[in-house]
Design a protein around this motif. Structure first.
Motif, PDB file in Angstrom:
ATOM      1  N   THR A   6      60.617  21.777  98.963  1.00  0.00           N
ATOM      2  CA  THR A   6      60.568  22.847  97.964  1.00  0.00           C
ATOM      3  C   THR A   6      59.453  22.583  96.952  1.00  0.00           C
ATOM      4  OG1 THR A   6      62.958  23.127  98.181  1.00  0.00           O
ATOM      5  CG2 THR A   6      61.903  24.156  96.277  1.00  0.00           C
ATOM      6  N   ALA A   7      59.315  21.324  96.510  1.00  0.00           N
ATOM      7  CA  ALA A   7      58.259  20.976  95.565  1.00  0.00           C
ATOM      8  C   ALA A   7      56.886  21.223  96.182  1.00  0.00           C
ATOM      9  CB  ALA A   7      58.395  19.516  95.137  1.00  0.00           C
ATOM     10  N   PHE A   8      56.737  20.913  97.479  1.00  0.00           N
ATOM     11  CA  PHE A   8      55.462  21.178  98.146  1.00  0.00           C
ATOM     12  C   PHE A   8      55.169  22.678  98.193  1.00  0.00           C
ATOM     13  CE2 PHE A   8      53.206  22.199 102.137  1.00  0.00           C
ATOM     14  CZ  PHE A   8      51.964  21.628 101.828  1.00  0.00           C
ATOM     15  N   VAL A   9      56.197  23.465  98.482  1.00  0.00           N
ATOM     16  CA  VAL A   9      56.015  24.923  98.500  1.00  0.00           C
ATOM     17  C   VAL A   9      55.633  25.417  97.097  1.00  0.00           C
ATOM     18  CG1 VAL A   9      57.150  27.139  98.862  1.00  0.00           C
ATOM     19  CG2 VAL A   9      57.544  25.263 100.465  1.00  0.00           C
ATOM     20  N   PHE A  10      56.286  24.875  96.067  1.00  0.00           N
ATOM     21  CA  PHE A  10      55.935  25.246  94.698  1.00  0.00           C
ATOM     22  C   PHE A  10      54.485  24.889  94.400  1.00  0.00           C
ATOM     23  CE2 PHE A  10      60.365  25.318  92.459  1.00  0.00           C
ATOM     24  CZ  PHE A  10      60.750  26.335  93.325  1.00  0.00           C
ATOM     25  N   LEU A  11      54.040  23.708  94.877  1.00  0.00           N
ATOM     26  CA  LEU A  11      52.640  23.318  94.703  1.00  0.00           C
ATOM     27  C   LEU A  11      51.717  24.341  95.358  1.00  0.00           C
ATOM     28  CD1 LEU A  11      50.315  21.312  94.032  1.00  0.00           C
ATOM     29  CD2 LEU A  11      50.829  20.186  96.216  1.00  0.00           C
ATOM     30  N   CYS A  12      52.095  24.776  96.545  1.00  0.00           N
ATOM     31  CA  CYS A  12      51.285  25.783  97.243  1.00  0.00           C
ATOM     32  C   CYS A  12      51.289  27.111  96.486  1.00  0.00           C
ATOM     33  CB  CYS A  12      51.794  25.981  98.662  1.00  0.00           C
ATOM     34  SG  CYS A  12      51.608  24.522  99.716  1.00  0.00           S
ATOM     35  N   TYR A  13      52.410  27.409  95.801  1.00  0.00           N
ATOM     36  CA  TYR A  13      52.446  28.618  94.970  1.00  0.00           C
ATOM     37  C   TYR A  13      51.410  28.548  93.860  1.00  0.00           C
ATOM     38  CZ  TYR A  13      56.862  30.345  96.982  1.00  0.00           C
ATOM     39  OH  TYR A  13      57.833  30.834  97.831  1.00  0.00           O
ATOM     40  N   THR A  14      51.194  27.348  93.283  1.00  0.00           N
ATOM     41  CA  THR A  14      50.175  27.231  92.233  1.00  0.00           C
ATOM     42  C   THR A  14      48.786  27.514  92.797  1.00  0.00           C
ATOM     43  OG1 THR A  14      49.833  24.834  92.540  1.00  0.00           O
ATOM     44  CG2 THR A  14      51.566  25.522  91.014  1.00  0.00           C
ATOM     45  N   SER A  15      48.555  27.094  94.038  1.00  0.00           N
ATOM     46  CA  SER A  15      47.272  27.388  94.681  1.00  0.00           C
ATOM     47  C   SER A  15      47.156  28.874  95.004  1.00  0.00           C
ATOM     48  CB  SER A  15      47.110  26.553  95.953  1.00  0.00           C
ATOM     49  OG  SER A  15      47.149  25.174  95.653  1.00  0.00           O
ATOM     50  N   CYS A  16      48.287  29.490  95.373  1.00  0.00           N
ATOM     51  CA  CYS A  16      48.306  30.937  95.587  1.00  0.00           C
ATOM     52  C   CYS A  16      47.993  31.657  94.275  1.00  0.00           C
ATOM     53  CB  CYS A  16      49.660  31.356  96.131  1.00  0.00           C
ATOM     54  SG  CYS A  16      49.805  33.114  96.516  1.00  0.00           S
ATOM     55  N   PHE A  17      48.566  31.167  93.174  1.00  0.00           N
ATOM     56  CA  PHE A  17      48.280  31.707  91.843  1.00  0.00           C
ATOM     57  C   PHE A  17      46.785  31.631  91.562  1.00  0.00           C
ATOM     58  CE2 PHE A  17      49.335  31.192  87.033  1.00  0.00           C
ATOM     59  CZ  PHE A  17      49.158  32.551  86.834  1.00  0.00           C
ATOM     60  N   HIS A  18      46.193  30.501  91.939  1.00  0.00           N
ATOM     61  CA  HIS A  18      44.748  30.321  91.772  1.00  0.00           C
ATOM     62  C   HIS A  18      43.970  31.368  92.557  1.00  0.00           C
ATOM     63  CE1 HIS A  18      40.973  28.514  93.406  1.00  0.00           C
ATOM     64  NE2 HIS A  18      40.761  28.242  92.128  1.00  0.00           N
ATOM     65  N   GLU A  19      44.421  31.647  93.781  1.00  0.00           N
ATOM     66  CA  GLU A  19      43.734  32.666  94.588  1.00  0.00           C
ATOM     67  C   GLU A  19      43.833  34.047  93.948  1.00  0.00           C
ATOM     68  OE1 GLU A  19      41.943  32.251  97.754  1.00  0.00           O
ATOM     69  OE2 GLU A  19      41.956  30.337  96.677  1.00  0.00           O
ATOM     70  N   THR A  20      44.953  34.324  93.278  1.00  0.00           N
ATOM     71  CA  THR A  20      45.105  35.658  92.684  1.00  0.00           C
ATOM     72  C   THR A  20      44.106  35.884  91.551  1.00  0.00           C
ATOM     73  OG1 THR A  20      46.797  35.014  91.031  1.00  0.00           O
ATOM     74  CG2 THR A  20      47.575  35.653  93.230  1.00  0.00           C
ATOM     75  N   VAL A  21      43.788  34.843  90.782  1.00  0.00           N
ATOM     76  CA  VAL A  21      42.832  35.052  89.685  1.00  0.00           C
ATOM     77  C   VAL A  21      41.426  35.238  90.213  1.00  0.00           C
ATOM     78  CG1 VAL A  21      44.279  33.772  88.066  1.00  0.00           C
ATOM     79  CG2 VAL A  21      42.375  32.603  89.187  1.00  0.00           C
ATOM     80  N   HIS A  22      41.176  34.712  91.414  1.00  0.00           N
ATOM     81  CA  HIS A  22      39.891  34.985  92.074  1.00  0.00           C
ATOM     82  C   HIS A  22      39.933  36.305  92.837  1.00  0.00           C
ATOM     83  CE1 HIS A  22      37.486  31.310  91.454  1.00  0.00           C
ATOM     84  NE2 HIS A  22      38.656  30.712  91.363  1.00  0.00           N
ATOM     85  N   GLN A  23      41.142  36.842  92.989  1.00  0.00           N
ATOM     86  CA  GLN A  23      41.364  38.083  93.723  1.00  0.00           C
ATOM     87  C   GLN A  23      40.816  37.985  95.144  1.00  0.00           C
ATOM     88  OE1 GLN A  23      39.824  41.104  91.057  1.00  0.00           O
ATOM     89  NE2 GLN A  23      41.502  40.807  89.599  1.00  0.00           N
ATOM     90  N   THR A  24      41.138  36.853  95.785  1.00  0.00           N
ATOM     91  CA  THR A  24      40.701  36.614  97.158  1.00  0.00           C
ATOM     92  C   THR A  24      41.874  36.499  98.135  1.00  0.00           C
ATOM     93  OG1 THR A  24      40.573  34.244  96.612  1.00  0.00           O
ATOM     94  CG2 THR A  24      38.518  35.499  96.545  1.00  0.00           C
ATOM     95  N   LEU A  25      43.056  36.963  97.724  1.00  0.00           N
ATOM     96  CA  LEU A  25      44.176  36.950  98.664  1.00  0.00           C
ATOM     97  C   LEU A  25      43.894  37.866  99.843  1.00  0.00           C
ATOM     98  CD1 LEU A  25      47.422  36.909  96.496  1.00  0.00           C
ATOM     99  CD2 LEU A  25      46.619  35.163  98.063  1.00  0.00           C
ATOM    100  N   ASN A  26      43.394  39.033  99.551  1.00  0.00           N
ATOM    101  CA  ASN A  26      42.920  39.963 100.574  1.00  0.00           C
ATOM    102  C   ASN A  26      42.031  40.981  99.870  1.00  0.00           C
ATOM    103  OD1 ASN A  26      44.658  41.701  99.270  1.00  0.00           O
ATOM    104  ND2 ASN A  26      46.189  41.710 100.898  1.00  0.00           N
ATOM    105  N   ASP A  27      41.789  42.117 100.480  1.00  0.00           N
ATOM    106  CA  ASP A  27      40.889  43.108  99.891  1.00  0.00           C
ATOM    107  C   ASP A  27      41.544  43.955  98.819  1.00  0.00           C
ATOM    108  OD1 ASP A  27      38.668  42.396 101.445  1.00  0.00           O
ATOM    109  OD2 ASP A  27      39.393  43.574 103.138  1.00  0.00           O
ATOM    110  N   SER A  28      42.816  43.714  98.541  1.00  0.00           N
ATOM    111  CA  SER A  28      43.528  44.513  97.550  1.00  0.00           C
ATOM    112  C   SER A  28      43.560  43.783  96.212  1.00  0.00           C
ATOM    113  CB  SER A  28      44.955  44.806  98.025  1.00  0.00           C
ATOM    114  OG  SER A  28      45.703  45.430  97.002  1.00  0.00           O
ATOM    115  N   GLU A  29      42.803  44.288  95.260  1.00  0.00           N
ATOM    116  CA  GLU A  29      42.821  43.702  93.920  1.00  0.00           C
ATOM    117  C   GLU A  29      44.181  43.882  93.262  1.00  0.00           C
ATOM    118  OE1 GLU A  29      40.728  44.646  89.604  1.00  0.00           O
ATOM    119  OE2 GLU A  29      39.504  44.811  91.420  1.00  0.00           O
TER     120      GLU A  29
END
Length: 310
Positions: free
Chosen positions: A51-74
């Protein structure tokens, strides 16, 4: 303020980790809520670690959202970013404004995201104390450091509309967590809150701060490729962890190309290594990068000027 976070021609996403993480996180939280899991350390700790590892990955996902690079949808990036930011006590817009400056002023005194390590006005003694607080209580210090970008008396965030958005996001965080705490108090779920949320979040915070320090601490250069440590894993475990974390470990190319999709970062680093007559700080495993960081952790927790830049 101008920034290169938006050159759309560089965007090439890769969202599979996002769709793996969210159902995996729900499964982990569901397991941790089961009484039989918490009755023994032999069942609790493996599930908590996952669970802690998944939470860590969520922080990296959060990082991707500020770059708006999750996909083509801002709009999807903003929605996911605000959900994750609310859970992490960090408004999406505060993080984005801070992170834009982190890319623009890497390792410089105006790099608010790396405070206090980047600030020449902060004493070595304070940095030596803060770095351990940061490492051991990262889930508390991180919201404070990002909040400082907004609340500091000389905050670089001056746009009134952006500041109003941040205030609304802080209000949302307050409302959501007031509701959570009220429900927990009403049902007497304090033990469940501790075991299901607080402990994994605390461990993930240690890992996240460890990642931040490994990539930055002791780096004096202002150049993205020379001022960060990059990990290009050779073994399957490092490669898997890198993929789940949106390749954030491949940090130098990410800093130079902030809108480049995370799936392209390894190739970009390899192209730089082939054409440049330079020994970049690239490591084959995260443990080797962490070992290279260790002297700075104990002796001089600093970056930029505080790490010897002229």
């Amino acid at each position: 303020m101008t920034t290169d976070l938006h050159p759309e021609h560089e965007h090439d996403g890769g969202t599979l980790p996002l769709y793996v993480l969210f159902p995996l996180g729900l499964i982990c939280l569901g397991l941790l809520a089961q009484p039989w899991v918490t009755q023994s350390v032999f069942t609790y700790f493996p599930v908590m670690a996952l669970t802690a590892f998944v939470f860590l990955c969520y922080t990296s996902c959060f990082h991707e959202t500020v770059h708006q690079t999750l996909n083509d949808s801002e709009s999807l990036s903003i929605i996911v970013g605000r959900i994750l930011g609310t859970l992490m006590f960090t408004p999406y817009t505060t993080y984005r404004e801070s992170h834009i400056r982190h890319h623009a002023y890497l390792n410089k005194p105006t790099d608010f995201e790396l405070w206090p390590y980047s600030d020449p006005n902060v004493s070595l003694r304070f940095r030596r104390c803060f770095v351990w607080l940061d490492l051991l209580l990262g889930f508390i210090t991180s919201p404070i450091v990002y909040g400082r970008t907004f609340l500091f008396r000389t905050s670089p965030i001056r746009n009134p509309a952006i500041r109003r958005t941040i205030v609304r996001e802080y209000v949302l965080i307050l409302v959501v967590w007031s509701g959570v705490i009220s429900l927990v108090a009403w049902r007497g779920w304090w033990f469940q809150l501790l075991t299901v949320w607080v402990i994994p979040h605390w461990v993930a915070g240690i890992c996240q701060t460890g990642r931040k320090l490994t990539e930055h601490l002791g780096m004096s250069s202002y150049d993205p490729l020379m001022g960060t440590r990059t990990v290009v894993g050779e073994n399957w475990f490092t490669q898997f962890c890198t993929w789940m974390n949106f390749d954030i470990f491949v940090h130098g190319p990410h800093h130079r190309h902030p809108r480049l999709g995370h799936t392209q970062l390894v190739n970009k680093m390899e192209s730089y290594r082939q054409i440049a007559q330079t020994d970049f700080p690239v490591y084959r495993s995260y443990s080797r990068a962490a070992l290279a960081m260790m002297p700075s952790l104990f002796n001089n927790p600093g970056v930029g000027i505080n790490a010897g830049a002229i």
